[in-house]
Design a protein around this motif. Structure first.
Motif, short mmCIF file in Angstrom:
data_model
loop_
_atom_site.label_atom_id
_atom_site.label_comp_id
_atom_site.label_asym_id
_atom_site.label_seq_id
_atom_site.Cartn_x
_atom_site.Cartn_y
_atom_site.Cartn_z
N GLY A 79 26.39 40.75 40.14
CA GLY A 79 27.44 41.59 39.60
C GLY A 79 28.10 40.84 38.46
O GLY A 79 27.66 39.77 38.05
N TYR A 80 29.17 41.41 37.93
CA TYR A 80 29.94 40.78 36.86
C TYR A 80 31.09 39.97 37.47
O TYR A 80 31.82 40.46 38.35
N TYR A 81 31.24 38.75 36.99
CA TYR A 81 32.23 37.83 37.54
C TYR A 81 33.65 38.36 37.29
O TYR A 81 34.04 38.63 36.17
N LYS A 82 34.39 38.54 38.38
CA LYS A 82 35.79 38.97 38.33
C LYS A 82 35.97 40.29 37.58
O LYS A 82 36.97 40.49 36.90
N ARG A 83 35.02 41.20 37.73
CA ARG A 83 35.10 42.49 37.06
C ARG A 83 34.87 43.62 38.07
O ARG A 83 33.83 44.29 38.06
#
Length: 551
Positions: A388-392
């Motif tokens: 996934g996207y980091y901290k998104r």
């Protein structure tokens, strides 16, 4: 009866690829290659002539891993790596992978503002940085929250308050053992990509992602021994050089690494180094007129992206190689591939068929698969795609539908099952292989005094694919003489990398808008006219008129 277009053969090769086996981690991948190929040359750096064997690379990465461990790098530690195409880049990546730490590749051309954003967003605890990139670091008023001068490791320079990469390498112990087990599902890279519109997002990519990507590239492009010399000429902080390096390793070949992309040197690289495989830029065909020199090339397979039909035919005819399109992205690695035996189908604008370990769908706005031949969004699922996207959390919620990743690209499937890309949902500009988020350019412009709003769009360019053009809406009472193009360029250059800085600038009294008041970019560029006309050209340093229309 329909033509097969290499479908059956590709299905057989795909099935063979999916049986494996594959190493679990990057460290295991490197050690397997070293055990098999030992004293063979793994890499040659073309600017310096330096070479490194498989065994030397494996040993050096162990030594560096032990030294980094002694400095406090542990499993899960986030380490920014801001290096050009030097041996230190792949060695640092390999060393971090052995520990189970996470590499954050950083563009060496980033400005202070861009560097601050990435290191802060990625929660970087260490930074390995080349001397050429130190001005951007030195321009920071304060270091990112988790970074300390003692955890900055400098390559190519000595500083009293920082570590020396060369000294760490010298001090390392060959007998390295990771204190914590590393598995194939552990994260290896936090790879920043512009992705959809907006500021860059960190893709969380595992060891399995990279092992599969490098191994499958080798499987498709050189498994029969026809490819051994691989030209790497893009910067290592991008995706392609990383998987190409692993591809060379899997093949038992040699990665020939150029310091940078250079069209003027490309032909010499290809001939002198007897290159069998590279990503080939379409403009090179025009730069190298057909002639006897063509016979000096050793190309056997080239990757192409978005080429015109006549160029596809020309490169195969002139150089006697196979040229094939594919589709991939940072988030998924490889997604689609055109078979070697595709014949006439390969000359069409197609990205091919699903690659190994990949399932694909074309989905409409209602979330259901569209009928064959209709246009929809490409969704991809399978082993080894991004976590996934980091901290998104919002981007993750929008980017995934269960196990399916939504690519944001529009496709259709033809009557033979081949996937054709139609366009991008994403508001992206692609210049010389670089993805540029329009919103990032617009954010820089909108911070400029006198600018109320801006819109960045891509305009066609025969050499670079696209160039960045921006339209500006100025504050009441302000005109181009108050916010001149030269000032706009200077403002952008202080906040954006050179490749993101606009080339063309135009001014509007009002933007076309949707009912929700969003700028309707599809209506900004003139229909049926050269989009450059009426713009100020950064390269020409003048306003372009009808007489400058592209011929």
């Amino acid at each position: 009866m329909s033509t097969d277009y290499g479908i059956a053969a590709m299905q057989c090769r795909r099935a063979a690829a999916e049986t494996g086996p594959y190493p679990d981690t990057l460290g295991e991948f490197i050690d397997c290659a070293a055990n098999e190929h030992g004293d063979a040359i793994l890499a040659k750096w073309l600017e310096t002539g330096q070479t490194m064997t498989y065994s030397e690379f494996a040993d050096a990465s162990k030594k560096l891993a032990s030294a980094l461990l002694a400095q406090g790098v542990r499993k899960g530690t986030h380490v920014g790596v801001m290096l050009p195409n030097v041996p230190a880049f792949p060695l640092t990546w390999a060393a971090l992978g052995r520990i189970g730490a996470i590499m954050i590749p950083v563009n060496v051309g980033y400005t202070q503002q861009e560097l601050t954003f990435v290191l802060t967003d990625a929660d970087a605890q260490f930074l390995v940085i080349d001397a050429v990139a130190l001005p951007s670091l030195d321009a920071m008023a304060d270091l990112p929250p988790l970074l300390d001068p003692a955890r900055i490791i400098i390559h190519g320079d000595l500083r009293e308050d920082s570590q020396s990469w060369e000294a760490l390498m010298e001090a390392g112990d060959l007998e390295f053992e990771a204190p914590s087990a590393v598995s194939r599902t552990d994260m290896l890279n936090l790879q920043y990509t512009s992705g959809t519109t907006g500021f860059p997002k960190g893709c969380m990519l595992s060891h399995d992602y990279w092992v599969l990507l490098g191994s499958l590239a080798a499987h498709w492009r050189g498994a029969e021994g026809e490819v051994s010399n691989i030209l790497i000429w893009a910067p290592f902080y991008y995706m392609d050089p990383q998987w190409q390096f692993l591809m060379a390793m899997r093949l038992g070949g040699t990665a020939k690494i150029a310091p940078r992309i250079s069209m003027s040197r490309a032909y010499d690289y290809l001939v002198e180094e007897e290159i069998h495989y590279c990503i080939f830029p379409e403009p090179a065909l025009k730069m190298w007129p057909e002639g006897p020199k063509d016979s000096a090339l050793c190309l056997r397979f080239v990757s192409i992206f978005g080429w015109r039909e006549e160029s596809r035919r020309e490169v195969e005819r002139r150089f006697g190689c196979i040229a094939r399109e594919s589709f991939g992205m940072t988030e998924i690695g490889g997604g689609l591939m055109v078979p070697d035996d595709a014949g006439e189908k390969a000359y069409q604008r197609t990205c091919g068929l699903p690659a190994a370990f990949r399932e694909t769908r074309i989905v409409g706005e209602n979330g259901k698969d569209v009928a064959q031949g209709d246009i929809g969004e490409l969704w991809v699922a399978g082993r080894g795609i991004l976590w996934g996207y980091y901290k998104r959390p919002t981007a993750n919620a929008e980017g995934f539908a269960g196990r399916w990743f939504r690519t944001g690209d529009l496709f259709r499937q033809d009557e033979d099952g081949f996937y054709q890309i139609v366009g991008r949902i994403k508001d992206m500009i692609r210049r010389s292989g670089e993805n540029i988020a329009a919103q990032e350019v617009e954010a820089a412009l909108n911070s400029m005094p006198g600018v109320i709003e801006s819109a960045a769009v891509g305009v066609p360019d025969p050499t670079r694919g696209q160039e960045v053009k921006v339209y500006l809406l100025l504050a009441d009472g302000k005109g181009p003489e108050d916010v001149p193009p030269e000032a706009v360029i200077a403002h952008c250059a202080s906040r954006l990398s050179k490749f993101k800085t606009p080339r063309f600038i135009a001014y509007l009294d009002a933007f076309p808008r949707t009912v929700s008041n969003k700028i309707r970019k599809s209506d900004i560029l003139p229909k049926g006219a050269d989009p450059r006309v009426g713009s100020w050209d950064r390269r020409e340093q003048r306003w372009l008129t009808e007489g400058d229309a592209a011929g």
